[in-house]
Write a protein that holds these residues in place. Structure first.
Motif, short mmCIF file in Angstrom:
data_model
loop_
_atom_site.label_atom_id
_atom_site.label_comp_id
_atom_site.label_asym_id
_atom_site.label_seq_id
_atom_site.Cartn_x
_atom_site.Cartn_y
_atom_site.Cartn_z
N VAL A 139 31.05 61.03 -33.43
CA VAL A 139 30.40 60.42 -32.28
C VAL A 139 28.96 60.17 -32.68
CG1 VAL A 139 29.76 60.65 -29.86
CG2 VAL A 139 31.93 61.60 -30.68
N ALA A 140 28.46 58.97 -32.40
CA ALA A 140 27.14 58.60 -32.90
C ALA A 140 26.37 57.80 -31.86
CB ALA A 140 27.27 57.79 -34.19
N SER A 141 25.08 57.65 -32.12
CA SER A 141 24.24 56.80 -31.27
C SER A 141 23.27 56.04 -32.14
CB SER A 141 23.48 57.64 -30.24
OG SER A 141 22.58 58.53 -30.88
N ILE A 142 22.83 54.90 -31.64
CA ILE A 142 21.80 54.10 -32.28
C ILE A 142 20.61 54.05 -31.34
CG2 ILE A 142 21.17 51.80 -33.11
CD1 ILE A 142 24.13 51.36 -33.79
N CYS A 143 19.43 54.38 -31.86
CA CYS A 143 18.20 54.29 -31.09
C CYS A 143 18.28 55.17 -29.85
CB CYS A 143 17.91 52.83 -30.77
SG CYS A 143 16.23 52.49 -30.19
N ILE A 144 17.93 54.63 -28.68
CA ILE A 144 17.91 55.45 -27.46
C ILE A 144 19.30 55.63 -26.86
CG2 ILE A 144 15.50 54.97 -26.91
CD1 ILE A 144 16.41 52.85 -24.98
N GLY A 145 20.33 55.17 -27.54
CA GLY A 145 21.69 55.57 -27.16
C GLY A 145 21.85 57.07 -27.23
N ALA A 146 20.95 57.75 -27.96
CA ALA A 146 20.99 59.21 -28.05
C ALA A 146 20.81 59.86 -26.68
CB ALA A 146 19.91 59.70 -29.01
N PHE A 147 20.12 59.19 -25.76
CA PHE A 147 19.95 59.75 -24.42
C PHE A 147 21.30 59.89 -23.71
CE2 PHE A 147 15.60 58.83 -25.29
CZ PHE A 147 14.83 59.60 -24.43
N VAL A 148 22.22 58.97 -23.97
CA VAL A 148 23.55 59.06 -23.36
C VAL A 148 24.29 60.27 -23.93
CG1 VAL A 148 25.75 57.88 -23.04
CG2 VAL A 148 23.62 56.57 -23.02
N LEU A 149 24.22 60.46 -25.25
CA LEU A 149 24.86 61.62 -25.85
C LEU A 149 24.25 62.91 -25.32
CD1 LEU A 149 26.04 59.46 -27.75
CD2 LEU A 149 25.57 60.98 -29.68
N ALA A 150 22.93 62.92 -25.16
CA ALA A 150 22.27 64.12 -24.65
C ALA A 150 22.68 64.40 -23.21
CB ALA A 150 20.75 63.95 -24.75
N GLU A 151 22.73 63.37 -22.38
CA GLU A 151 23.12 63.55 -20.98
C GLU A 151 24.56 64.03 -20.87
OE1 GLU A 151 22.86 61.10 -16.74
OE2 GLU A 151 22.05 60.22 -18.58
N ALA A 152 25.40 63.65 -21.83
CA ALA A 152 26.79 64.09 -21.83
C ALA A 152 26.94 65.51 -22.38
CB ALA A 152 27.64 63.12 -22.65
#
Length: 315
Positions: free
Chosen positions: A98-111
């Motif tokens: 599971v990965a994120s690009i740029c501020i997509g990391a906020f979605v992973l963090a919120e999850a």
């Protein structure tokens, strides 16, 4: 085939698609193709981007299995929908990565996926992320971070570096190198590389000075003189020194030291080479000279920087 899903939301940045191009080119170099590519959104259909153009997407489904799921970022941090958070939260049960690009990391963090994990995001938002999600170990100075099955990248083009690293893990270094060459990527950046590049800070304007700095980067292990750089720039030493300082605000010697420091720090953090080897390969000649340069630039000797990097990895 490995299914790759790129999850987008309204306002996403189209540059995230560049990461998918890495997997697309990998398919051109492998027979049979390795990756099955999908662009996903919560409801499917047309999704508007930050540029005003729309992407055609498939609706994501919690029952669908993806080998790799990547959450794209936008230009600003927006609250994710409950449906997106729920989908991403369930993803590790089915996906290998599971990965994120740029501020997509906020979605992973919120999850909750980044809790107690190392992660990165665009440097402009990194401290906001750390405040908002204190359980995440935010490393604001990395191109991308791989913490087990979870990958996060810095902003914009760093998604390309993340995807290249994934392809290298899947298919080997030669395939990743060939993809970078086809994409005309200047060079493949390792995850541990700083988001703040010494070359970017120098910001030369003319092709001649850029050519000289590229010569430095490719020959760090050699003794480098102003004459060498002037020859690479097709200028006289006097013309070169004057032009170099005017464009970069630094002397050639100081710029060479900064580039050597950047390369040496990356080797100290990511390799197990002896300090003497690192000093020789980055042009410091001996460990004492490199140690003095590290103390001037970072306030710490090379051994401490290596120890700190390993402690973070172990954590």
């Amino acid at each position: 085939m490995q299914r790759i899903g790129l999850v987008v939301s309204p306002g996403c940045s189209p540059i995230s698609l560049a990461a998918m191009s890495v997997f697309e080119l990998a398919n051109m170099l492998t027979d049979p193709p390795t990756y099955d590519l999908h662009v996903l959104s919560e409801r499917g259909g047309q999704v508007g981007t930050s540029l005003g153009m729309s992407l055609t997407t498939e609706p994501f489904n919690a029952a669908d299995a993806y080998d790799t799921l990547i959450v794209a970022g936008g230009l600003t941090v927006e609250s994710a929908t409950p449906g997106l958070i729920d989908f991403v939260r369930r993803a590790p049960k089915h996906a290998r990565r599971v990965a994120s690009i740029c501020i997509g990391a906020f979605v992973l963090a919120e999850a909750g996926i980044l809790d107690q994990r190392r992660a990165t995001t665009h440097w402009f938002y990194a401290r906001d992320m750390q405040k908002q999600f204190p359980k995440v170990k935010v490393d604001e100075d990395r191109i991308f971070v791989n913490d087990g099955p979870v990958w996060t990248s810095a902003g914009m083009t760093a998604g390309i570096d993340l995807a290249l690293a994934m392809v290298e893990a899947d298919l080997g270094e030669d395939v990743a190198r060939n993809i970078a060459k086809k994409m005309v990527v200047y060079h493949r950046r390792a995850g541990g590389q700083s988001q703040f590049s010494a070359l970017l800070e120098l910001a030369p304007k003319s092709d001649r000075i850029q050519k000289a700095l590229a010569f430095v980067r490719d020959n760090l292990q050699k003794p480098l003189t102003v004459n060498d750089l002037a020859d690479a720039a097709s200028l006289s030493p006097r013309q070169f020194s004057r032009a170099f300082h005017a464009e970069t605000g630094q002397s050639p010697a100081k710029a060479i030291e900064h580039l050597r420091l950047e390369a040496a720090r990356l080797m100290m953090e990511q390799s197990r080479h002896p300090i003497d080897t690192v000093a020789q390969q980055t042009g410091f000649a001996d460990r004492d000279r490199m140690r003095r340069a590290f103390l001037r630039a970072y306030g710490q000797p090379p051994q401490v920087i290596r120890r700190n990097a390993r402690s973070q990895m172990d954590a």
